[in-house]
Motif scaffolding. Structure first.
Motif, PDB file in Angstrom:
ATOM      1  N   ILE A 362       0.857  -1.187   0.000  1.00 13.07           N
ATOM      2  CA  ILE A 362       0.000   0.000   0.000  1.00 13.07           C
ATOM      3  C   ILE A 362       0.894   1.239   0.000  1.00 13.07           C
ATOM      4  N   LYS A 378       3.064   2.835  -7.331  1.00 15.96           N
ATOM      5  CA  LYS A 378       2.342   1.683  -7.873  1.00 15.96           C
ATOM      6  C   LYS A 378       2.805   1.359  -9.289  1.00 15.96           C
ATOM      7  N   ASP A 390      -1.225  -7.727  -4.664  1.00 19.13           N
ATOM      8  CA  ASP A 390      -1.969  -6.495  -4.938  1.00 19.13           C
ATOM      9  C   ASP A 390      -1.173  -5.264  -4.528  1.00 19.13           C
ATOM     10  N   LYS A 392      -2.054  -1.199  -3.747  1.00 18.58           N
ATOM     11  CA  LYS A 392      -3.142  -0.255  -3.569  1.00 18.58           C
ATOM     12  C   LYS A 392      -2.586   1.122  -3.197  1.00 18.58           C
ATOM     13  N   CYS A 394      -3.662   4.574  -1.007  1.00 17.31           N
ATOM     14  CA  CYS A 394      -4.596   5.098  -0.009  1.00 17.31           C
ATOM     15  C   CYS A 394      -4.229   6.535   0.325  1.00 17.31           C
TER      16      CYS A 394
END
Length: 434
Positions: A362, A378, A390, A392, A394
């Protein structure tokens, strides 16, 4: 605290560049302030790339545990500016900080000076006006032209592990970075060289050849002999003396090395009465926020008992290597890595050693600082690593924890990449520094 924030904001505007290594501007201001840097207590000066904050903290706690009056200067701060200046073991008060900052601002008279230079001048004023047994001084960046290096005499300099970092200011080669860090050795009675890579050892020996100082080199004059993980104790040799101490409360194998650097510093200095019992107790009491710190405040309540949250301010390659060893030692299969980095840092090089054992990454922004945006991190990870987990983005740590809980029923969360991010996290967790 509002008044201090306003003054500090004004001081940040006195120079167009945040970092501009020079001693000329500071020397001019200190001269107007009647040279407080020449009226400091016996000083231990600490520089290096990794571990200098932890070594400084070990030194402070051990000397304080020996009933000495200790002044301490560190940077950057994690939560509030007062953390940078400790007078006889206590954080500087808001009122006294305001007086010192306004005095420096008045005598500087609007001339160009960096934020770190003028606030270092304020620290020197504070330290010069209170009787203390010693001062522990941590460099901000580099060493040779660091504002802290304007002092003219030191009882000891300490060089913690040197590696690649701040290349845009210190040079793109490790030899240039080493030379800058070693610049604090001038006018030192002795110098402690902690564990270094072989090339740095070679550079250091050459640098010190013609210096009028006594070197104490790890592996030669002192070293850790044994780490007993069952008894949680380590033994070390300093010259002919062998001694044994408890493992530090600070988490991670590298903190044993940092503690041994601090112990070697103390044993090399004969100015103070410090017993082995005081050293051992000081090592156990030492804490240093955002250095593999397990959170137990508001954020851990949001995460719940099934998740451990660990925080580390590491942001360079050596820090990533240390963190990778920590991750590899964990039995937990679900590891969630939360990262934020300021501009100028390389997320790919930092993550290279960390992402192979994680289940989720994240990316977060860092408020009030120019940072690598989460979507950039990312895209960089996707393009460079082709990950099987994954990724992500935020807006804040609370959102990241809630997302983690939706994906997994348990796990370990490691937050890293920036000391500035660490400050945000600790504020969100409700942590206070005393």
């Amino acid at each position: 605290m509002e008044k201090s924030k306003k003054i500090l904001r004004r001081l940040e505007l006195l120079h167009p560049k945040k970092i501009d290594l020079s001693l000329t501007r500071l020397r001019r201001l200190l001269d107007k302030l009647n040279n407080p840097h020449l009226r400091l207590p016996p000083t231990i000066h600490v520089a290096g790339t990794n571990g200098k904050g932890s070594v400084t903290s070990f030194l402070r706690f051990i000397y304080e545990n020996s009933k000495l009056n200790v002044q301490c200067y560190t940077s950057p701060h994690i939560i509030k500016f007062n953390e940078r200046i400790r007078i006889n073991s206590k954080l500087i008060s808001n009122d006294y900080l305001n007086i010192l900052l306004e005095e420096c601002e008045f005598y500087n008279n609007g001339e160009e000076i960096t934020f770190f230079e003028i606030t270092t001048a304020a620290a020197f004023l504070a330290f010069s006006r209170v009787n203390s047994d010693l001062l522990i001084l941590e460099t901000g960046l580099g060493g040779r032209f660091d504002a802290t290096n304007i002092i003219e005499k030191k009882i000891c300099s300490v060089i913690t592990p040197i590696s690649m970092d701040h290349m845009n200011f210190l040079g793109s080669r490790i030899s240039l970075i080493a030379r800058e860090k070693l610049g604090i050795v001038k006018n030192s009675e002795r110098v402690i060289i902690s564990k270094q890579k072989s090339y740095i050892k070679y550079l250091t020996r050459n640098y010190l050849k013609n210096m009028k100082t006594t070197p104490y080199e790890e592996g030669k004059d002192w070293k850790v002999l044994k780490k007993d993980y069952k008894k949680k104790r380590f033994s070390m040799r300093f010259k002919e003396k062998v001694c044994e101490f408890s493992f530090p409360s600070l988490y991670g194998d590298h903190q044993i090395d940092n503690a041994s650097t601090a112990v070697s510093t103390i044993l090399s200095i004969n100015n103070f009465d410090v017993t082995s019992e005081s050293i051992n107790s000081g090592i156990l009491k030492t804490n240093w926020p955002a250095r593999m710190q397990k959170l137990n405040g508001r954020l851990s309540k949001i995460a719940g008992k099934a998740f451990d949250i660990w925080l580390d301010g590491g942001h360079n390659l050596d820090a990533a290597e240390m963190l990778s060893k920590v991750i590899n030692s964990w039995d937990e299969k679900k590891i969630i890595l939360i990262i934020g980095m300021i501009n100028g840092k390389d997320p790919i090089k930092f993550l290279n050693k960390l992402i192979h054992n994680i289940s989720l990454l994240i990316a977060l922004p860092i408020n009030d600082h120019q940072c690598v945006m989460p979507y950039e991190i990312k895209n960089l990870v996707i393009n460079n690593f082709k990950p099987n987990f994954d990724i992500k983005c935020c807006l804040n740590i609370e959102e990241a924890i809630i997302l983690t809980k939706k994906k997994f029923s348990k796990g370990k969360i490691l937050i890293c990449g920036s000391l500035y991010l660490s400050g945000e996290i600790l504020r969100a967790d409700g942590y206070t520094i005393k």
